[in-house]
Design an enzyme around this catalytic site. Sequence first.
Site, PDB file in Angstrom:
ATOM      1  N   TYR A 155      41.988  16.351   3.727  1.00  0.00           N
ATOM      2  CA  TYR A 155      41.395  16.449   5.074  1.00  0.00           C
ATOM      3  C   TYR A 155      39.881  16.619   4.962  1.00  0.00           C
ATOM      4  CZ  TYR A 155      40.792  18.040   9.917  1.00  0.00           C
ATOM      5  OH  TYR A 155      40.390  18.171  11.226  1.00  0.00           O
ATOM      6  N   LYS A 159      37.040  13.960   6.358  1.00  0.00           N
ATOM      7  CA  LYS A 159      36.086  14.302   7.426  1.00  0.00           C
ATOM      8  C   LYS A 159      34.645  14.251   6.923  1.00  0.00           C
ATOM      9  CE  LYS A 159      39.046  14.870  10.800  1.00  0.00           C
ATOM     10  NZ  LYS A 159      39.041  13.991  11.966  1.00  0.00           N
TER      11      LYS A 159
HETATM   12  P1  NAP Z   1      46.609  16.367  17.790  1.00  0.00           P
HETATM   13  O1  NAP Z   1      46.910  17.369  18.841  1.00  0.00           O
HETATM   14  O2  NAP Z   1      47.554  16.211  16.654  1.00  0.00           O
HETATM   15  O3  NAP Z   1      46.391  14.953  18.501  1.00  0.00           O
HETATM   16  C1  NAP Z   1      46.077  13.823  17.742  1.00  0.00           C
HETATM   17  C2  NAP Z   1      46.704  12.604  18.385  1.00  0.00           C
HETATM   18  O4  NAP Z   1      46.435  11.471  17.542  1.00  0.00           O
HETATM   19  C3  NAP Z   1      48.238  12.717  18.497  1.00  0.00           C
HETATM   20  O5  NAP Z   1      48.688  12.198  19.728  1.00  0.00           O
HETATM   21  C4  NAP Z   1      48.705  11.854  17.334  1.00  0.00           C
HETATM   22  O6  NAP Z   1      50.003  11.341  17.508  1.00  0.00           O
HETATM   23  C5  NAP Z   1      47.663  10.763  17.352  1.00  0.00           C
HETATM   24  N1  NAP Z   1      47.647  10.007  16.098  1.00  0.00           N
HETATM   25  C6  NAP Z   1      47.981  10.453  14.856  1.00  0.00           C
HETATM   26  N2  NAP Z   1      47.897   9.440  13.989  1.00  0.00           N
HETATM   27  C7  NAP Z   1      47.526   8.336  14.678  1.00  0.00           C
HETATM   28  C8  NAP Z   1      47.295   6.991  14.335  1.00  0.00           C
HETATM   29  N3  NAP Z   1      47.462   6.548  13.082  1.00  0.00           N
HETATM   30  N4  NAP Z   1      46.894   6.138  15.291  1.00  0.00           N
HETATM   31  C9  NAP Z   1      46.755   6.556  16.570  1.00  0.00           C
HETATM   32  N5  NAP Z   1      46.977   7.803  16.972  1.00  0.00           N
HETATM   33  C10 NAP Z   1      47.354   8.701  16.028  1.00  0.00           C
HETATM   34  O7  NAP Z   1      45.166  16.641  17.118  1.00  0.00           O
HETATM   35  P2  NAP Z   1      43.916  17.510  17.665  1.00  0.00           P
HETATM   36  O8  NAP Z   1      44.046  18.884  17.139  1.00  0.00           O
HETATM   37  O9  NAP Z   1      43.711  17.275  19.110  1.00  0.00           O
HETATM   38  O10 NAP Z   1      42.747  16.830  16.827  1.00  0.00           O
HETATM   39  C11 NAP Z   1      42.050  15.692  17.290  1.00  0.00           C
HETATM   40  C12 NAP Z   1      40.944  15.375  16.292  1.00  0.00           C
HETATM   41  O11 NAP Z   1      40.100  16.513  16.133  1.00  0.00           O
HETATM   42  C13 NAP Z   1      41.464  15.055  14.889  1.00  0.00           C
HETATM   43  O12 NAP Z   1      40.657  14.053  14.312  1.00  0.00           O
HETATM   44  C14 NAP Z   1      41.300  16.363  14.149  1.00  0.00           C
HETATM   45  O13 NAP Z   1      41.181  16.189  12.764  1.00  0.00           O
HETATM   46  C15 NAP Z   1      40.017  16.873  14.774  1.00  0.00           C
HETATM   47  N6  NAP Z   1      39.836  18.332  14.685  1.00  0.00           N
HETATM   48  C16 NAP Z   1      40.774  19.189  15.217  1.00  0.00           C
HETATM   49  C17 NAP Z   1      40.563  20.558  15.130  1.00  0.00           C
HETATM   50  C18 NAP Z   1      41.543  21.554  15.714  1.00  0.00           C
HETATM   51  O14 NAP Z   1      41.395  22.765  15.437  1.00  0.00           O
HETATM   52  N7  NAP Z   1      42.508  21.139  16.494  1.00  0.00           N
HETATM   53  C19 NAP Z   1      39.411  21.043  14.491  1.00  0.00           C
HETATM   54  C20 NAP Z   1      38.506  20.144  13.959  1.00  0.00           C
HETATM   55  C21 NAP Z   1      38.721  18.776  14.072  1.00  0.00           C
HETATM   56  P3  NAP Z   1      51.232  12.100  16.754  1.00  0.00           P
HETATM   57  O15 NAP Z   1      51.225  13.522  17.264  1.00  0.00           O
HETATM   58  O16 NAP Z   1      52.434  11.327  17.146  1.00  0.00           O
HETATM   59  O17 NAP Z   1      50.921  12.068  15.275  1.00  0.00           O
END
Ligand code: NAP
Length: 248
Positions: A155, A159
Amino acid sequence: MELKDLVAIITGGGKGIGKAIAEKFFSEGARVAIWDIDFPLAKSVTTSLDSSGKKAIAIKVDVTNETEVALAVSEVISQFNRIDILVNNAGISRHKPIEEMTLEIFESVMKVNLTGTFICCRAVAPIMKKQGRGKIINIASLGGRTGRPGVGVNYAASKAGVIGLTQTLARELGPSGIYANAIAPGPILTEQTKQYPPEVFATWNIGRAIMKDGLPEDVADTAIFLASKRSDWITGVTIDLNGGILIR
Ligand code: NAP
């Protein structure tokens, strides 16, 4: 309205941070295309925003699949006639200690987070070039900035790669009027991260200066800024969004 009549693609917009970005962009006047691997989820968001389907559309897209991405770009153009903003938000994490990190686990995360971002940027670049303007926003992570508890090397590497990709893209496409910036959120409370015990979430927040939790809406507000004219002298940067965890 900061984004009136602009057309925005949000990958992984079916839930979490991407959903908040889609909702806030829509409320700022943008027409939104939500791309998600989970179509019913994406559809439920667009239906709640605009049941007529004229200003919000859902498309089933796996961002690692070049054909699906190309088809989705064509669909957005046929519905909305342009693409002003791309938010590369789709991302996954699969954490294992290094000794247990198989090549398959390592590469699966690199593929969605970094290769998927590349594929989507490459697909929209010619359209934005033709328009003479476009804004690309890549969702990186605090995990790509510094070693963090609970973050796997896959990860973190993906990133950090997104940040490097963003900087180079900004140089390459800037002369064509295309901006590329990244947002590096710290821990954000989403449905998924809420499933961890509060004490685990607290360890991710060690060192923060602001005591409120990070919310998807915080990321969405920064994305609005980067998508709007207000950031027209900013490109190639990564905005850290972590309540001060990274102050040094
Ligand atoms: P999330 O709740 O898991 O939502 C991500 C969405 O992307 C889900 O609907 C997922 O579908 C979809 N997805 C996964 N693989 C995909 C693919 N190959 N093609 C298209 N869609 C896909 O994630 P989040 O926490 O909102 O995070 C969103 C972004 O922010 C990510 O890039 C994450 O790394 C980044 N981020 C998050 C945090 C945090 O604390 N949450 C912190 C820093 C950065 P499925 O659920 O079916 O896989």
